[in-house]
Design a protein around this motif. Sequence first.
Motif, PDB file in Angstrom:
ATOM      1  N   LYS A 386      -2.130 -21.673 -29.775  1.00  0.00           N
ATOM      2  CA  LYS A 386      -3.461 -21.091 -29.885  1.00  0.00           C
ATOM      3  C   LYS A 386      -4.406 -22.005 -30.674  1.00  0.00           C
ATOM      4  CE  LYS A 386      -5.670 -16.849 -31.622  1.00  0.00           C
ATOM      5  NZ  LYS A 386      -5.412 -15.587 -32.337  1.00  0.00           N
ATOM      6  N   LEU A 387      -5.679 -22.075 -30.229  1.00  0.00           N
ATOM      7  CA  LEU A 387      -6.744 -22.826 -30.911  1.00  0.00           C
ATOM      8  C   LEU A 387      -6.373 -24.307 -31.073  1.00  0.00           C
ATOM      9  CD1 LEU A 387      -7.982 -20.377 -33.684  1.00  0.00           C
ATOM     10  CD2 LEU A 387      -9.222 -21.120 -31.648  1.00  0.00           C
ATOM     11  N   ILE A 388      -6.184 -24.992 -29.922  1.00  0.00           N
ATOM     12  CA  ILE A 388      -5.950 -26.430 -29.970  1.00  0.00           C
ATOM     13  C   ILE A 388      -7.114 -27.218 -29.400  1.00  0.00           C
ATOM     14  CG2 ILE A 388      -3.439 -26.193 -29.868  1.00  0.00           C
ATOM     15  CD1 ILE A 388      -3.622 -26.947 -26.893  1.00  0.00           C
ATOM     16  N   LEU A 389      -8.030 -26.553 -28.639  1.00  0.00           N
ATOM     17  CA  LEU A 389      -9.132 -27.285 -28.010  1.00  0.00           C
ATOM     18  C   LEU A 389     -10.436 -27.155 -28.787  1.00  0.00           C
ATOM     19  CD1 LEU A 389      -8.512 -26.491 -24.236  1.00  0.00           C
ATOM     20  CD2 LEU A 389      -7.691 -28.410 -25.600  1.00  0.00           C
ATOM     21  N   GLN A 390     -10.747 -25.954 -29.309  1.00  0.00           N
ATOM     22  CA  GLN A 390     -12.038 -25.746 -29.985  1.00  0.00           C
ATOM     23  C   GLN A 390     -12.206 -26.660 -31.194  1.00  0.00           C
ATOM     24  OE1 GLN A 390     -12.430 -24.086 -33.169  1.00  0.00           O
ATOM     25  NE2 GLN A 390     -14.650 -24.416 -33.106  1.00  0.00           N
ATOM     26  N   PRO A 391     -11.157 -26.895 -32.068  1.00  0.00           N
ATOM     27  CA  PRO A 391     -11.348 -27.833 -33.183  1.00  0.00           C
ATOM     28  C   PRO A 391     -11.658 -29.256 -32.720  1.00  0.00           C
ATOM     29  CG  PRO A 391      -9.449 -26.428 -33.601  1.00  0.00           C
ATOM     30  CD  PRO A 391      -9.845 -26.179 -32.193  1.00  0.00           C
ATOM     31  N   GLU A 440      -6.934 -39.073 -46.865  1.00  0.00           N
ATOM     32  CA  GLU A 440      -7.938 -38.508 -47.760  1.00  0.00           C
ATOM     33  C   GLU A 440      -9.343 -38.630 -47.202  1.00  0.00           C
ATOM     34  OE1 GLU A 440      -7.143 -42.796 -48.840  1.00  0.00           O
ATOM     35  OE2 GLU A 440      -5.982 -40.972 -48.414  1.00  0.00           O
ATOM     36  N   SER A 441      -9.478 -39.289 -46.047  1.00  0.00           N
ATOM     37  CA  SER A 441     -10.811 -39.474 -45.484  1.00  0.00           C
ATOM     38  C   SER A 441     -11.229 -38.217 -44.753  1.00  0.00           C
ATOM     39  CB  SER A 441     -10.818 -40.675 -44.518  1.00  0.00           C
ATOM     40  OG  SER A 441     -12.057 -40.777 -43.888  1.00  0.00           O
ATOM     41  N   GLY A 442     -12.365 -37.692 -45.087  1.00  0.00           N
ATOM     42  CA  GLY A 442     -12.854 -36.485 -44.441  1.00  0.00           C
ATOM     43  C   GLY A 442     -13.747 -36.753 -43.276  1.00  0.00           C
ATOM     44  N   ARG A 443     -14.038 -38.012 -42.948  1.00  0.00           N
ATOM     45  CA  ARG A 443     -14.992 -38.320 -41.899  1.00  0.00           C
ATOM     46  C   ARG A 443     -14.371 -38.250 -40.512  1.00  0.00           C
ATOM     47  NH1 ARG A 443     -18.680 -43.810 -41.361  1.00  0.00           N
ATOM     48  NH2 ARG A 443     -19.862 -43.136 -39.528  1.00  0.00           N
ATOM     49  N   HIS A 444     -13.197 -38.862 -40.336  1.00  0.00           N
ATOM     50  CA  HIS A 444     -12.579 -38.928 -39.028  1.00  0.00           C
ATOM     51  C   HIS A 444     -11.200 -38.297 -39.004  1.00  0.00           C
ATOM     52  CE1 HIS A 444     -15.818 -41.385 -37.602  1.00  0.00           C
ATOM     53  NE2 HIS A 444     -15.546 -42.336 -38.470  1.00  0.00           N
ATOM     54  N   GLY A 448      -8.011 -29.736 -39.109  1.00  0.00           N
ATOM     55  CA  GLY A 448      -7.826 -29.253 -37.756  1.00  0.00           C
ATOM     56  C   GLY A 448      -6.975 -30.195 -36.935  1.00  0.00           C
ATOM     57  N   LEU A 449      -7.227 -31.493 -36.988  1.00  0.00           N
ATOM     58  CA  LEU A 449      -6.449 -32.462 -36.217  1.00  0.00           C
ATOM     59  C   LEU A 449      -4.997 -32.486 -36.685  1.00  0.00           C
ATOM     60  CD1 LEU A 449      -8.888 -35.476 -35.838  1.00  0.00           C
ATOM     61  CD2 LEU A 449      -8.204 -33.830 -34.100  1.00  0.00           C
ATOM     62  N   ASP A 450      -4.792 -32.487 -37.994  1.00  0.00           N
ATOM     63  CA  ASP A 450      -3.420 -32.475 -38.500  1.00  0.00           C
ATOM     64  C   ASP A 450      -2.688 -31.217 -38.061  1.00  0.00           C
ATOM     65  OD1 ASP A 450      -3.690 -34.892 -39.718  1.00  0.00           O
ATOM     66  OD2 ASP A 450      -4.313 -34.053 -41.651  1.00  0.00           O
ATOM     67  N   ASN A 451      -3.392 -30.090 -38.125  1.00  0.00           N
ATOM     68  CA  ASN A 451      -2.789 -28.817 -37.738  1.00  0.00           C
ATOM     69  C   ASN A 451      -2.402 -28.819 -36.262  1.00  0.00           C
ATOM     70  OD1 ASN A 451      -3.173 -25.898 -36.586  1.00  0.00           O
ATOM     71  ND2 ASN A 451      -2.730 -25.633 -38.762  1.00  0.00           N
ATOM     72  N   ILE A 452      -3.301 -29.337 -35.412  1.00  0.00           N
ATOM     73  CA  ILE A 452      -3.019 -29.379 -33.966  1.00  0.00           C
ATOM     74  C   ILE A 452      -1.847 -30.301 -33.687  1.00  0.00           C
ATOM     75  CG2 ILE A 452      -3.964 -30.040 -31.724  1.00  0.00           C
ATOM     76  CD1 ILE A 452      -6.726 -29.227 -32.817  1.00  0.00           C
ATOM     77  N   ARG A 453      -1.857 -31.468 -34.324  1.00  0.00           N
ATOM     78  CA  ARG A 453      -0.774 -32.422 -34.076  1.00  0.00           C
ATOM     79  C   ARG A 453       0.582 -31.827 -34.479  1.00  0.00           C
ATOM     80  NH1 ARG A 453      -2.758 -36.301 -36.506  1.00  0.00           N
ATOM     81  NH2 ARG A 453      -3.321 -37.729 -34.813  1.00  0.00           N
TER      82      ARG A 453
END
Length: 485
Positions: A386-391, A440-444, A448-453
């Motif tokens: 669930k919720l892998i595309l919207q982030p 630690e970089s919040g720009r890229h 959300g990306l870590d959670n999806i991966r």
Amino acid sequence: MNKLRQKWYTISIRSKVILLAGAVLAALWTLVAMVMIQLHSFSGQSAIIMEEYMDITGFMDAFSAENVCLEAFVRQIQPPEAREDYLAAIQETDQLLRELRPHQRTDRQGEYALKRAISNAMEHYRASQSVLLSIEETDEMIAPYLSLRSQAAYIDGYSRDLLHGRMVQGGGQWREITASNSRSGQRFALILALDTALMALALLIFTHSILKPLTDLGRAADEISRGCYDAPPLAVHGDDEIGRTAHSFNLMQTEIRKTIHALEQQAEMEKSLLEKEVEAARMHRRLQERRFAQLQSQINPHFLFNTLNTIAALAREESAPLSEELILRLSSFFRYSLESDEKLVPLGREIQLLRDYMELQETRYGDRITMEIHADPSLNSVVVPKLILQPLVENSILHGLRTRGGGGQIRIRTYRGRRGVTVMVSDNGCGFDPRRMRPESGRHRSIGLDNIRERMELSGGRLDIFSRPGLGTAVRITIKEEGEA
């Protein structure tokens, strides 16, 4: 024997090592010295034989070269340097003849006679040669030349006989040297066996008197570190460093065992009090958990949904269809993300959530950002986390397209590829260098990306990011379907 063993255990480790090493080194150096003496003797005898060979062959080669120069000297047409070459060859032959002179005390009878014959023949040869060199006309050199050729044949024959005798004698000497080396080799083998036995004995003594007590001490220390304090005491064999260390270790082990037993008794006394305190803390924690669950159950997400529906109805009465549509999509978005307890959903529901989300974003950004969805309808029933595309779309807007003046575009494509069911989310934003991503970089890099991966990896899939500064970013999600290996 027992007295010697007891004496051995009383000396220090340093003295033991020095004695053992000294015995081994003495045996090795004895063997090396004998080998060196034998090699020196063999080298000296071989040098004498080779020197005698070289004296004879050197004279023969020089005399042969002299005869070659003689032939060039007596020709009708002489080369310009023929006389100089002949004189130089004569000097070379005379020098080697002096090295071949006979020695009555060192030469054998046959060798001495042949060397005397060669010396006498060379005296007559040099006398005839002086006559030849004094003649200026080439025609008059024929008779002296033939005389020199005849004398040279005798000298050459004497030289060959001397070389043959020297070879026969050298063969006998080589056989004697070989027999002597064979006997020496047997002695060396015997000494090497004795040295090996001595080194084995030294190693056995070193192992038994030094390494084994150290190993026992290390094993006892390991037992102490594992909490085994009741192991039997170490055996103390002497008064050296290891013996004193073992004695001190036994005393330490005894003290530790007494201390541990005292602590265990104290722990038993405190255990009942601690159990009561732990039980009281457990009951207090359960009471707090129940109160928290009770408060949490009072928060009803339907209150939020009902409120949004009320606002949508009010917008309909006030003839604001756009506001009504946005509120309804927002309500649907919240209902999907908050109410559902499902962890896996159909891919079609994720695509529909994207449509609702982009309706809300297009209201804010207008034509600056557009989204194209090319979804294979046959894949809508594929189950995904669930919720892998919207982030992913949200990251494209916030980090890639928001700063563009216009023309921002997001493309979503679903297809069944070589790797399995694949979802591609790409944009034409500013892009970035994936090699410079830092946790630690919040720009890229976002939560959300870590959670999806992580969720994709747990479900058997994967997430890959492709980006280039100035060219945009693409994210590929590979989904593992049920039944795949």
